[in-house]
Scaffold this active site. Structure first.
Site, PDB file in Angstrom:
ATOM      1  N   LYS A  13     -31.257 -42.614  36.660  1.00 35.06           N
ATOM      2  CA  LYS A  13     -32.484 -43.405  36.772  1.00 35.06           C
ATOM      3  C   LYS A  13     -32.534 -44.205  38.072  1.00 35.06           C
ATOM      4  O   LYS A  13     -33.539 -44.201  38.764  1.00 35.06           O
ATOM      5  CB  LYS A  13     -32.605 -44.411  35.616  1.00 35.06           C
ATOM      6  CG  LYS A  13     -32.658 -43.793  34.242  1.00 35.06           C
ATOM      7  CD  LYS A  13     -32.864 -44.872  33.177  1.00 35.06           C
ATOM      8  CE  LYS A  13     -31.766 -45.926  33.144  1.00 35.06           C
ATOM      9  NZ  LYS A  13     -30.530 -45.522  32.488  1.00 35.06           N
ATOM     10  N   ARG A  88     -35.193 -51.350  26.275  1.00 35.15           N
ATOM     11  CA  ARG A  88     -33.984 -50.702  25.780  1.00 35.15           C
ATOM     12  C   ARG A  88     -33.830 -50.865  24.277  1.00 35.15           C
ATOM     13  O   ARG A  88     -32.869 -50.344  23.707  1.00 35.15           O
ATOM     14  CB  ARG A  88     -32.776 -51.355  26.455  1.00 35.15           C
ATOM     15  CG  ARG A  88     -32.056 -50.505  27.476  1.00 35.15           C
ATOM     16  CD  ARG A  88     -30.895 -51.348  27.924  1.00 35.15           C
ATOM     17  NE  ARG A  88     -29.871 -50.702  28.689  1.00 35.15           N
ATOM     18  CZ  ARG A  88     -29.903 -50.511  30.000  1.00 35.15           C
ATOM     19  NH1 ARG A  88     -30.971 -50.820  30.693  1.00 35.15           N
ATOM     20  NH2 ARG A  88     -28.858 -50.007  30.606  1.00 35.15           N
ATOM     21  N   ARG A 127     -18.718 -43.029  39.747  1.00 36.26           N
ATOM     22  CA  ARG A 127     -19.862 -43.662  40.404  1.00 36.26           C
ATOM     23  C   ARG A 127     -19.476 -44.874  41.245  1.00 36.26           C
ATOM     24  O   ARG A 127     -18.634 -45.677  40.873  1.00 36.26           O
ATOM     25  CB  ARG A 127     -20.872 -44.102  39.341  1.00 36.26           C
ATOM     26  CG  ARG A 127     -22.062 -44.797  39.949  1.00 36.26           C
ATOM     27  CD  ARG A 127     -23.203 -44.788  39.016  1.00 36.26           C
ATOM     28  NE  ARG A 127     -23.095 -45.849  38.017  1.00 36.26           N
ATOM     29  CZ  ARG A 127     -24.107 -46.160  37.196  1.00 36.26           C
ATOM     30  NH1 ARG A 127     -25.223 -45.479  37.257  1.00 36.26           N
ATOM     31  NH2 ARG A 127     -23.962 -47.117  36.330  1.00 36.26           N
ATOM     32  N   ARG A 160     -18.832 -50.438  40.075  1.00 38.29           N
ATOM     33  CA  ARG A 160     -19.378 -51.481  39.213  1.00 38.29           C
ATOM     34  C   ARG A 160     -18.376 -51.865  38.140  1.00 38.29           C
ATOM     35  O   ARG A 160     -17.681 -51.017  37.620  1.00 38.29           O
ATOM     36  CB  ARG A 160     -20.647 -50.941  38.535  1.00 38.29           C
ATOM     37  CG  ARG A 160     -21.898 -51.592  38.991  1.00 38.29           C
ATOM     38  CD  ARG A 160     -23.104 -50.860  38.501  1.00 38.29           C
ATOM     39  NE  ARG A 160     -23.233 -50.876  37.035  1.00 38.29           N
ATOM     40  CZ  ARG A 160     -24.291 -50.372  36.397  1.00 38.29           C
ATOM     41  NH1 ARG A 160     -25.268 -49.813  37.088  1.00 38.29           N
ATOM     42  NH2 ARG A 160     -24.364 -50.407  35.100  1.00 38.29           N
ATOM     43  N   ARG A 171     -21.083 -48.338  26.471  1.00 37.60           N
ATOM     44  CA  ARG A 171     -22.482 -48.284  26.918  1.00 37.60           C
ATOM     45  C   ARG A 171     -23.195 -47.057  26.358  1.00 37.60           C
ATOM     46  O   ARG A 171     -24.360 -47.120  25.995  1.00 37.60           O
ATOM     47  CB  ARG A 171     -22.549 -48.304  28.444  1.00 37.60           C
ATOM     48  CG  ARG A 171     -22.373 -49.715  29.005  1.00 37.60           C
ATOM     49  CD  ARG A 171     -21.971 -49.711  30.465  1.00 37.60           C
ATOM     50  NE  ARG A 171     -22.930 -49.074  31.323  1.00 37.60           N
ATOM     51  CZ  ARG A 171     -22.622 -48.457  32.454  1.00 37.60           C
ATOM     52  NH1 ARG A 171     -21.370 -48.381  32.852  1.00 37.60           N
ATOM     53  NH2 ARG A 171     -23.561 -47.913  33.184  1.00 37.60           N
TER      54      ARG A 171
END
Ligand code: ADP
Ligand code: ZN
Length: 222
Positions: A13, A88, A127, A160, A171
């Site tokens: 996203k 969400r 990531r 992150r 998550r």
């Protein structure tokens, strides 16, 4: 033009949002980025949010709804905006419906990113993001030209905090439990556009543009 990007962590996203901003000229309202900024700034909101984020849990609805409500009143949202990471939960979706309706506005599309689970875990594990402009990188697929330095803005490229393996799992669980029902909410309203979010960045980008253009044209001709 008001639409939302929807999908599990790692579905791309954020990456797509950056390209869409350039093409469409409307702002990206990323609640994840807003929260990370609040944490950096050391605000009360940031302190509160951090507790939840580091566990891979959702920040309470009351906080998130207030945050978005004030953000969409900003002048840069007048020509439309793109939500990234919000809503969400079903409560957030209902609150958003109410806020927009009160202003005579509506969300036209919720673009849902479909990616298989092993691929998600793969993407999240490697990531890295730019700590100043938010551009995404990946240890295996997309390294910055100079290690640790953003190609676009020269900022520091970092991992992150919540991209650690245990938090990633949490998550994904949170997404399935709390966030998946949001899809049904929008499907029932006829606003859900499911897109295949596997393939190259460019391919996925074109699929999103097709999904949102169709409805922009549909609205005009009615
Ligand atoms: P991702 O989609 O990759 O999980 P985000 O940057 O969108 O990343 O979100 C990071 C974290 O911020 C979430 O795990 C959650 O704790 C919090 N968060 C972001 N948006 C919301 C929201 N709308 N409601 C509740 N919590 C949120
Ligand atoms: Zn950058």
């Amino acid at each position: 033009m008001i639409f939302a990007l929807f999908g599990p962590p790692g579905s791309g996203k954020g990456t797509q949002a950056k390209s869409l901003v350039k093409t469409l000229g409307i702002p990206q309202l990323s609640t994840g980025d807003m929260l990370r900024e609040a944490i950096k700034a050391g605000s009360k909101l940031g302190l509160e949010a951090k507790e939840f984020m580091t566990k891979g849990q959702l920040v309470p609805d009351s906080i998130m709804i207030g945050l978005i409500e004030s953000r969409i009143q900003q002048p840069d949202c007048a020509m439309g905006f793109m939500l990234d990471g919000f809503p969400r939960t079903v409560a957030q979706a209902e609150a958003l419906d109410g806020m927009l309706e009160a202003q005579g506005l509506q969300l036209t599309d919720v673009v849902s990113f479909i990616v298989n689970r092993p691929e998600l875990i793969n993407r999240l594990a490697g990531r890295m993001v730019c700590s100043s402009c938010g551009a995404s990188y990946h240890e295996n697929f997309k390294q910055p030209k100079q290690a640790g330095v953003c190609d676009i803005c020269g900022g520091a490229v970092v991992k992150r905090d919540d991209d650690k393996a245990e938090v990633v799992k949490a998550r994904l669980e949170t997404f399935l439990e709390a966030t998946k029902p949001v899809e049904d909410h929008y499907r029932a309203q006829g606003r859900l556009r499911e897109i295949n979010a596997e393939g190259s960045e460019q391919e996925v980008f074109l699929r999103i543009m097709q999904a949102v253009r169709r409805s922009a044209q549909g609205v005009k001709s009615h």
